[in-house]
Design a protein around this motif. Sequence first.
Motif, mmCIF file in Angstrom:
data_model
loop_
_atom_site.group_PDB
_atom_site.id
_atom_site.type_symbol
_atom_site.label_atom_id
_atom_site.label_comp_id
_atom_site.label_asym_id
_atom_site.label_seq_id
_atom_site.Cartn_x
_atom_site.Cartn_y
_atom_site.Cartn_z
ATOM 1 N N GLY A 1 0.848 -2.279 -9.376
ATOM 2 C CA GLY A 1 -0.336 -2.746 -9.897
ATOM 3 C C GLY A 1 -1.401 -3.633 -8.866
ATOM 4 N N VAL A 2 -2.505 -3.678 -8.942
ATOM 5 C CA VAL A 2 -3.303 -4.224 -8.110
ATOM 6 C C VAL A 2 -3.450 -5.782 -8.085
ATOM 7 C CG1 VAL A 2 -4.911 -2.361 -7.891
ATOM 8 C CG2 VAL A 2 -5.398 -4.133 -9.494
ATOM 9 N N ALA A 3 -2.740 -6.132 -9.177
ATOM 10 C CA ALA A 3 -2.749 -7.628 -9.310
ATOM 11 C C ALA A 3 -1.612 -8.336 -8.297
ATOM 12 C CB ALA A 3 -2.105 -8.333 -10.618
ATOM 13 N N GLY A 4 -0.941 -7.534 -7.727
ATOM 14 C CA GLY A 4 -0.102 -7.765 -6.552
ATOM 15 C C GLY A 4 -0.215 -6.530 -5.453
ATOM 16 N N LEU A 5 -1.352 -6.711 -4.856
ATOM 17 C CA LEU A 5 -1.832 -5.569 -3.933
ATOM 18 C C LEU A 5 -0.680 -5.248 -2.871
ATOM 19 C CD1 LEU A 5 -3.786 -3.524 -3.638
ATOM 20 C CD2 LEU A 5 -5.112 -4.739 -2.149
ATOM 21 N N TRP A 6 -0.065 -6.403 -2.295
ATOM 22 C CA TRP A 6 0.867 -6.045 -1.473
ATOM 23 C C TRP A 6 2.045 -4.783 -1.769
ATOM 24 C CZ3 TRP A 6 6.074 -7.089 -2.774
ATOM 25 C CH2 TRP A 6 6.436 -7.820 -3.763
ATOM 26 N N ARG A 7 2.443 -5.110 -3.348
ATOM 27 C CA ARG A 7 3.385 -3.886 -3.652
ATOM 28 C C ARG A 7 2.997 -2.534 -3.344
ATOM 29 N NH1 ARG A 7 3.963 -6.251 -9.489
ATOM 30 N NH2 ARG A 7 1.818 -5.840 -9.500
ATOM 31 N N LEU A 8 1.784 -2.239 -3.683
ATOM 32 C CA LEU A 8 1.126 -1.055 -3.239
ATOM 33 C C LEU A 8 1.063 -0.618 -1.799
ATOM 34 C CD1 LEU A 8 -0.326 1.698 -4.253
ATOM 35 C CD2 LEU A 8 -2.350 0.500 -4.214
ATOM 36 N N LEU A 9 0.664 -1.697 -1.075
ATOM 37 C CA LEU A 9 0.395 -1.485 0.404
ATOM 38 C C LEU A 9 1.952 -1.257 1.138
ATOM 39 C CD1 LEU A 9 -2.324 -4.344 1.200
ATOM 40 C CD2 LEU A 9 -2.594 -1.755 0.821
ATOM 41 N N ASP A 10 2.743 -1.920 0.566
ATOM 42 C CA ASP A 10 4.183 -1.620 1.126
ATOM 43 C C ASP A 10 4.795 -0.156 0.859
ATOM 44 O OD1 ASP A 10 4.635 -4.157 2.092
ATOM 45 O OD2 ASP A 10 6.005 -4.833 0.471
ATOM 46 N N ARG A 11 4.194 0.546 -0.062
ATOM 47 C CA ARG A 11 4.589 1.910 -0.299
ATOM 48 C C ARG A 11 3.620 3.079 0.121
ATOM 49 N NH1 ARG A 11 8.480 1.729 -4.231
ATOM 50 N NH2 ARG A 11 9.028 3.686 -3.234
ATOM 51 N N ALA A 12 2.501 2.438 0.612
ATOM 52 C CA ALA A 12 1.310 3.328 1.182
ATOM 53 C C ALA A 12 1.933 4.344 2.133
ATOM 54 C CB ALA A 12 0.334 2.527 1.883
ATOM 55 N N PRO A 13 2.955 4.009 3.315
ATOM 56 C CA PRO A 13 3.297 5.150 4.089
ATOM 57 C C PRO A 13 3.920 6.204 3.111
ATOM 58 C CG PRO A 13 3.778 2.920 4.917
ATOM 59 C CD PRO A 13 3.474 2.775 3.535
ATOM 60 N N LEU A 14 4.716 6.091 2.133
ATOM 61 C CA LEU A 14 5.401 7.229 1.370
ATOM 62 C C LEU A 14 4.216 7.956 0.497
ATOM 63 C CD1 LEU A 14 7.678 8.437 -0.247
ATOM 64 C CD2 LEU A 14 7.627 6.589 -1.734
#
Length: 238
Positions: A130-143
């Motif tokens: 979720g966007v409350a911890g945006l780094w978690r999403l950005l870490d998975r962006a390449p996948l």
Amino acid sequence: MPDERLDSHPDVTFDRDRQARIGLEEAVLAEPKTSGQIAAIIDDALRENRRLLLTRMAPAQYGALPDRQRSVLDYCALSRSAILGSLPPQADTPRVALVSAGTSDAAAVTEARRVLAYSGLAVTEVADVGVAGLWRLLDRAPLLRKMQVLIVFAGMDAALPSVVAGLVPGVVIAVPTSVGYGVATGGRTALDAALASCAPGVLVTNIDNGYGAACAALRFAHAAAQSEGIYAKKKGSR
């Protein structure tokens, strides 16, 4: 044309030709049905030795079924879905991801995963981004950028589908969920936010509709397969 004969219960006429007609089998919405109607539908499928997918089946409805039916159903209380029959081999094309904002979205996610598995389509799950911890999403962006279809589940302000759609080239299907406090309760805020997304091309299902999102992904898969078949045929005729 669908088979017009009545099934074992006079209130039920099953669309046996839907798979051939549109590429998707008819699923049974169990929630508004009586236990007798559900049992009759299952018996009909057992007599014909065919598979069956039932959605929104409450634990009490499952518990009211005869023992002989419960013993052959794969029932999931979290997604309130039941599967009669074995799953087909799982294809990994097109590449489909189920992306969820938090573990509170698990019911809708599981419903989508089971519908896709029933139809023979494997998925990659990316949870708790979720966007409350945006780094978690950005870490998975390449996948996520490798995925052709992304079904994105989010409640509260449902910002996640918009953010995902701004990062990836694939088809994004938003599933607003009924997760949140106050005005977010029930999912209407999430639905309105998804519909009002500023990210171009986001498709939106109804609240908690993992089944509908899975069917949209399957339609994409069928269209892609048809296109590849037509291309291969034209290439072979040169």
